[in-house]
Enzyme design. Structure first.
Site, PDB file in Angstrom:
ATOM      1  N   ARG A  66      36.323  40.246   7.877  1.00 39.68           N
ATOM      2  CA  ARG A  66      37.099  39.268   7.381  1.00 39.68           C
ATOM      3  C   ARG A  66      38.409  40.101   6.939  1.00 39.68           C
ATOM      4  NH1 ARG A  66      33.370  42.098   3.159  1.00 39.68           N
ATOM      5  NH2 ARG A  66      34.430  40.542   1.530  1.00 39.68           N
ATOM      6  N   LYS A 125      40.155  40.818  -6.187  1.00 35.96           N
ATOM      7  CA  LYS A 125      40.165  38.916  -6.556  1.00 35.96           C
ATOM      8  C   LYS A 125      38.870  38.742  -8.062  1.00 35.96           C
ATOM      9  CE  LYS A 125      40.298  37.049  -2.951  1.00 35.96           C
ATOM     10  NZ  LYS A 125      39.939  38.259  -1.677  1.00 35.96           N
ATOM     11  N   ARG A 144      31.834  48.840  -3.085  1.00 38.95           N
ATOM     12  CA  ARG A 144      31.534  48.130  -3.938  1.00 38.95           C
ATOM     13  C   ARG A 144      29.711  47.536  -3.667  1.00 38.95           C
ATOM     14  NH1 ARG A 144      34.080  42.124  -3.156  1.00 38.95           N
ATOM     15  NH2 ARG A 144      33.421  41.987  -1.287  1.00 38.95           N
ATOM     16  N   ARG A 162      26.466  43.920  -0.376  1.00 39.34           N
ATOM     17  CA  ARG A 162      26.656  42.557   0.393  1.00 39.34           C
ATOM     18  C   ARG A 162      26.656  42.857   1.957  1.00 39.34           C
ATOM     19  NH1 ARG A 162      32.033  39.152  -1.801  1.00 39.34           N
ATOM     20  NH2 ARG A 162      32.189  39.002   0.519  1.00 39.34           N
TER      21      ARG A 162
HETATM   22  P1  AMP Z   1      34.037  36.196  -0.722  1.00 39.28           P
HETATM   23  O1  AMP Z   1      32.972  36.356  -1.346  1.00 39.28           O
HETATM   24  O2  AMP Z   1      35.286  35.167  -1.042  1.00 39.28           O
HETATM   25  O3  AMP Z   1      34.500  37.575  -0.441  1.00 39.28           O
HETATM   26  O4  AMP Z   1      34.087  35.434   0.360  1.00 39.28           O
HETATM   27  C1  AMP Z   1      32.747  35.681   1.253  1.00 39.28           C
HETATM   28  C2  AMP Z   1      32.616  35.108   2.583  1.00 39.28           C
HETATM   29  O5  AMP Z   1      32.649  33.747   1.577  1.00 39.28           O
HETATM   30  C3  AMP Z   1      33.859  34.964   3.299  1.00 39.28           C
HETATM   31  O6  AMP Z   1      34.051  36.384   4.692  1.00 39.28           O
HETATM   32  C4  AMP Z   1      33.818  33.667   4.590  1.00 39.28           C
HETATM   33  O7  AMP Z   1      32.931  33.838   4.874  1.00 39.28           O
HETATM   34  C5  AMP Z   1      32.451  32.562   2.791  1.00 39.28           C
HETATM   35  N1  AMP Z   1      34.073  31.662   2.072  1.00 39.28           N
HETATM   36  C6  AMP Z   1      34.310  32.009   1.336  1.00 39.28           C
HETATM   37  N2  AMP Z   1      35.754  31.383   1.318  1.00 39.28           N
HETATM   38  C7  AMP Z   1      36.146  31.048   2.169  1.00 39.28           C
HETATM   39  C8  AMP Z   1      37.286  29.583   2.257  1.00 39.28           C
HETATM   40  N3  AMP Z   1      38.085  29.185   1.558  1.00 39.28           N
HETATM   41  N4  AMP Z   1      37.049  29.572   3.868  1.00 39.28           N
HETATM   42  C9  AMP Z   1      36.091  30.180   4.618  1.00 39.28           C
HETATM   43  N5  AMP Z   1      35.742  31.013   4.000  1.00 39.28           N
HETATM   44  C10 AMP Z   1      35.022  31.460   2.834  1.00 39.28           C
END
Ligand code: AMP
Length: 209
Positions: A166, A13, A122, A155
């Site tokens: 996750r 994404k 990654r 990360r």
């Molecule tokens: P991402 O970079 O999209 O993989 O997001 C990393 C982390 O940020 C996720 O594993 C959650 O802990 C938090 N996070 C990001 N977007 C959301 C969301 N829409 N709702 C809740 N937690 C989020």
């Protein structure tokens, strides 16, 4: 165009949203990036969510919705936006319909083995956020960002135990959004397993249709 990118962690994404943002000249808004910036800057929000992100759990809806509401009030979103990683729950999707209704939801379909391969390889630039993969998209010089010379890092939530959490959160809380948006005729699902350039071509065709 107001667009949501939906899919499990590692679906591509973020990579595709960066490409689509440039192509469509609309901002790429990643809630994960906003949370990581808050953590880096040690803001109040950052302190609240640091542990949650490291463990791979979802941030509570009220905090996440407030963050998106604030971001979508800024002037650069007037011609549209790409939301990457939001919504991740049905209450978040309902809130977004109130704040600024989405016009298209692109669901990236990718099987588990590809997700694990992508997440464990990654690397991300500390300075500009550019995403690499040690096998499929390595930087020219190991550990250094091609775009800005920043240091690449892994990360904290790309460690195996957080990846498991996750994926569980995705399956139980986020995957139901596929049906939710499908019922509202907003959903287009594309195969996200290929290389970024190939997935991007599929994406461009899909949003025209
Ligand atoms: P991402 O970079 O999209 O993989 O997001 C990393 C982390 O940020 C996720 O594993 C959650 O802990 C938090 N996070 C990001 N977007 C959301 C969301 N829409 N709702 C809740 N937690 C989020």
């Amino acid at each position: 165009m107001k667009m949501v990118f939906l899919g499990p962690p590692g679906a591509g994404k973020g990579t595709l949203a960066a490409m689509a943002s440039e192509h469509l000249s609309i901002p790429h808004i990643s809630t994960g990036d906003l949370f990581r910036a808050a953590i880096k800057n040690e803001t109040e929000l950052g302190k609240k969510v640091k542990e949650i992100l490291a463990e791979g759990r979802l941030v509570p809806d009220d905090l996440t919705i407030a963050l998106v509401r604030e971001r979508l009030a800024q002037p650069d979103v007037k011609n549209g936006w790409i939301l990457d990683g939001f919504p991740r729950t049905i209450p978040q999707a309902e809130a977004l319909q109130q704040i600024s209704p989405v016009e298209k939801v692109v669901n990236f379909d990718v099987e588990d083995s590809v997700i694990l391969f992508r997440l464990t390889g990654r690397r991300v630039c500390k300075s500009c956020g550019k995403i690499y993969h040690i096998v499929t998209m390595p930087p020219k010089n190991e550990g250094i960002c091609d775009a800005c010379g920043g240091a690449l890092y892994i990360r904290s939530d790309d460690q195996e135990s957080a990846i498991k959490t996750r994926l569980e959160a995705y399956r139980s809380l986020t995957a139901p959004l596929i049906q939710w948006y499908g019922e509202r005729s907003l959903l287009v699902t594309i195969d996200g397993a290929g290389k970024p350039d190939d997935v991007f071509q599929i994406f461009v065709k899909a949003i025209k249709g």
